[in-house]
Design an enzyme around this catalytic site. Structure first.
Site, PDB file in Angstrom:
ATOM      1  N   ARG A   1       0.812  -1.165   0.125  1.00 44.58           N
ATOM      2  CA  ARG A   1      -0.013   0.013  -0.117  1.00 44.58           C
ATOM      3  C   ARG A   1       0.911   1.313  -0.209  1.00 44.58           C
ATOM      4  NH1 ARG A   1      -0.219   4.604   3.410  1.00 44.58           N
ATOM      5  NH2 ARG A   1      -2.358   5.516   3.307  1.00 44.58           N
TER       6      ARG A   1
ATOM      7  N   HIS B   1       3.369   6.074  -2.151  1.00 41.99           N
ATOM      8  CA  HIS B   1       4.210   6.824  -2.223  1.00 41.99           C
ATOM      9  C   HIS B   1       5.425   6.445  -3.154  1.00 41.99           C
ATOM     10  CE1 HIS B   1       2.716   8.338   1.483  1.00 41.99           C
ATOM     11  NE2 HIS B   1       2.264   7.172   2.146  1.00 41.99           N
TER      12      HIS B   1
END
Length: 117
Positions: free
Chosen positions: A78, A83
């Site tokens: 995730r 990111h």
């Protein structure tokens, strides 16, 4: 069980069902997946939801980390999707879809059945 944890388990289950629905009318084919940007982004979004829900679950009840195989890796994925989007490997995502998502589905359904009585 905390009602929020149960809600997050249902969120994981719904995201897995949604991913599976993307392939309902066609054979799962890596090369088709790799060429379809919209499909890849949809799958990645559902994996984000799964990772965020797992993170919330084990933050709330750390003992559940042992009942969700690779929970830390799910959270790590995730974080990578969010990111480090420019470092996403289609091969890695595909491997997760084929090799790991079915097991997660089974584990989540078992947890829901156990705690949703």
């Amino acid at each position: 069980m905390d009602e929020r944890i149960l809600k997050w388990l249902f969120d994981i289950s719904a995201a897995i069902d949604e991913i599976e629905s993307y392939f309902e009318n066609s054979e799962k084919n890596f090369f088709t997946y790799k060429q379809n940007t919209m499909l890849k982004r949809a799958v990645e979004r559902d994996l984000e939801i799964i990772g965020e829900a797992v993170n919330r679950i084990i933050t709330r009840d750390e003992s559940l980390a042992a009942k969700i195989t690779n929970s830390k890796a799910i959270i790590g994925l995730r974080n990578q999707v969010i990111h480090a989007y420019d470092n996403i490997s289609d091969e890695n995502i595909w491997s997760i879809l084929i090799n790991h998502l079915p097991k997660l589905k089974t584990e989540v359904k078992a947890l829901i059945a156990k705690y949703h009585q």
